[in-house]
Design a protein around this motif. Structure first.
Motif, short mmCIF file in Angstrom:
data_model
loop_
_atom_site.label_atom_id
_atom_site.label_comp_id
_atom_site.label_asym_id
_atom_site.label_seq_id
_atom_site.Cartn_x
_atom_site.Cartn_y
_atom_site.Cartn_z
N PHE A 20 -3.52 19.94 -2.72
CA PHE A 20 -2.97 18.59 -2.29
C PHE A 20 -2.07 18.46 -1.31
O PHE A 20 -0.88 18.93 -1.48
CB PHE A 20 -2.59 17.72 -3.49
N VAL A 21 -2.27 17.84 -0.21
CA VAL A 21 -1.81 17.89 1.18
C VAL A 21 -1.39 16.22 1.49
O VAL A 21 -2.31 15.66 1.49
CB VAL A 21 -2.27 18.50 2.24
N PHE A 22 0.01 16.02 1.80
CA PHE A 22 -0.06 14.50 2.47
C PHE A 22 0.93 14.68 3.66
O PHE A 22 1.67 15.61 3.75
CB PHE A 22 0.47 13.72 1.32
N GLU A 23 0.96 13.76 4.52
CA GLU A 23 2.02 13.56 5.49
C GLU A 23 2.89 12.32 5.33
O GLU A 23 2.35 11.37 4.71
CB GLU A 23 1.15 13.71 6.94
N VAL A 24 4.16 12.54 5.87
CA VAL A 24 4.91 11.30 5.78
C VAL A 24 5.42 11.05 7.47
O VAL A 24 5.71 11.84 8.15
CB VAL A 24 6.15 11.61 4.99
N SER A 25 5.01 9.83 7.90
CA SER A 25 5.43 9.32 9.06
C SER A 25 6.65 8.20 8.83
O SER A 25 6.37 7.61 8.09
CB SER A 25 4.19 8.76 9.79
N PHE A 26 7.38 8.29 9.86
CA PHE A 26 8.71 7.25 10.06
C PHE A 26 8.85 6.81 11.38
O PHE A 26 8.66 7.54 12.18
CB PHE A 26 9.82 8.16 9.42
N TRP A 27 8.79 5.96 11.61
CA TRP A 27 9.17 5.25 12.97
C TRP A 27 10.00 4.07 12.96
O TRP A 27 10.06 3.34 11.82
CB TRP A 27 7.75 4.98 13.70
N MET A 28 10.65 3.51 13.89
CA MET A 28 11.47 2.34 14.07
C MET A 28 10.91 1.52 15.25
O MET A 28 10.16 2.18 16.31
CB MET A 28 12.88 3.07 14.65
N VAL A 29 11.00 0.17 15.09
CA VAL A 29 10.23 -0.77 16.19
C VAL A 29 11.76 -1.57 16.38
O VAL A 29 11.97 -2.50 15.66
CB VAL A 29 9.37 -1.43 15.44
N PRO A 30 12.17 -1.28 17.64
CA PRO A 30 13.10 -2.30 18.08
C PRO A 30 12.62 -3.60 18.44
O PRO A 30 11.42 -3.90 18.50
CB PRO A 30 13.56 -1.63 19.43
N GLY A 71 0.83 -1.05 -0.05
CA GLY A 71 0.07 -0.19 0.05
C GLY A 71 0.78 1.40 -0.17
O GLY A 71 1.64 1.41 -0.91
N ARG A 72 0.47 2.03 1.10
CA ARG A 72 1.48 3.45 1.14
C ARG A 72 2.65 3.13 2.48
O ARG A 72 3.03 4.27 2.94
CB ARG A 72 0.59 4.48 1.23
N ILE A 73 2.76 1.88 2.75
CA ILE A 73 3.65 1.83 3.95
C ILE A 73 4.92 1.00 3.16
O ILE A 73 4.94 0.11 2.50
CB ILE A 73 2.95 0.97 5.00
N PHE A 74 5.97 1.29 3.79
CA PHE A 74 7.36 0.80 3.23
C PHE A 74 8.04 0.12 4.53
O PHE A 74 7.85 1.11 5.74
CB PHE A 74 8.29 1.87 2.78
N PRO A 121 19.21 -6.56 10.06
CA PRO A 121 19.68 -7.79 10.38
C PRO A 121 19.47 -8.27 11.92
O PRO A 121 19.51 -9.55 12.29
CB PRO A 121 21.05 -7.91 9.87
N ASN A 122 19.34 -7.20 12.69
CA ASN A 122 19.42 -7.58 13.96
C ASN A 122 17.77 -7.62 14.62
O ASN A 122 17.52 -8.06 15.66
CB ASN A 122 20.05 -6.39 14.88
N GLY A 123 16.92 -7.48 13.66
CA GLY A 123 15.42 -7.80 14.01
C GLY A 123 14.73 -6.39 14.27
O GLY A 123 13.44 -6.45 14.28
N ASP A 124 15.45 -5.39 14.31
CA ASP A 124 14.64 -3.86 14.38
C ASP A 124 14.02 -3.86 13.00
O ASP A 124 14.41 -4.10 11.85
CB ASP A 124 15.61 -2.74 14.69
N HIS A 125 12.97 -2.94 12.98
CA HIS A 125 11.94 -2.61 11.72
C HIS A 125 11.99 -1.20 11.68
O HIS A 125 11.81 -0.24 12.72
CB HIS A 125 10.50 -3.06 12.00
N ALA A 126 11.98 -0.63 10.33
CA ALA A 126 11.81 0.58 10.01
C ALA A 126 10.57 0.75 9.02
O ALA A 126 10.47 0.00 8.23
CB ALA A 126 13.08 1.24 9.43
N PHE A 127 9.84 1.77 9.43
CA PHE A 127 8.61 2.03 8.46
C PHE A 127 8.59 3.42 8.17
O PHE A 127 8.94 4.31 8.79
CB PHE A 127 7.33 1.79 9.50
N LEU A 128 8.01 3.67 6.75
CA LEU A 128 7.88 4.97 6.44
C LEU A 128 6.29 4.76 5.88
O LEU A 128 6.04 3.96 5.04
CB LEU A 128 8.70 5.27 5.17
#
Length: 83
Positions: free
Chosen positions: A52-62, A25-28, A33-40
């Motif tokens: 036309f307005v959009f937002e970008v969220s970025f987060w890390m999940v250890p 979808g709109r999620i990357f 390698p250590n199992g942490d996950h990054a999302f955009l």
């Protein structure tokens, strides 16, 4: 096609794929390698119909948080929320 999806397909997908991210979808998402996950996540924001307005969220999940939130023991490898 939605203008945001066109923008993502033309400008974001090539960069994120080259960086090793998978798209759904709109999620990357990318697992390190250590199992942490990054999302955009890119999403439309209906602030003004004339613009036309959009937002970008970025987060890390250890990894410890990922393991707490998901059951990684299933055969699909994708995990599912723990109830």
């Amino acid at each position: 096609m939605n203008p945001l999806d066109t923008l993502i397909r033309q400008h974001v997908v090539p960069v994120m794929k080259a960086a090793g991210f998978a798209k759904r979808g709109r999620i990357f998402r990318r697992a390190a390698p250590n199992g942490d996950h990054a999302f955009l996540h890119i999403d439309a924001d209906a602030v003004d119909p004339e613009k036309f307005v959009f937002e970008v969220s970025f987060w890390m999940v250890p990894l410890p948080c990922w393991e707490f939130a998901y059951d990684l023991g299933d055969d699909s490898g994708g995990g599912r929320p723990v109830s």
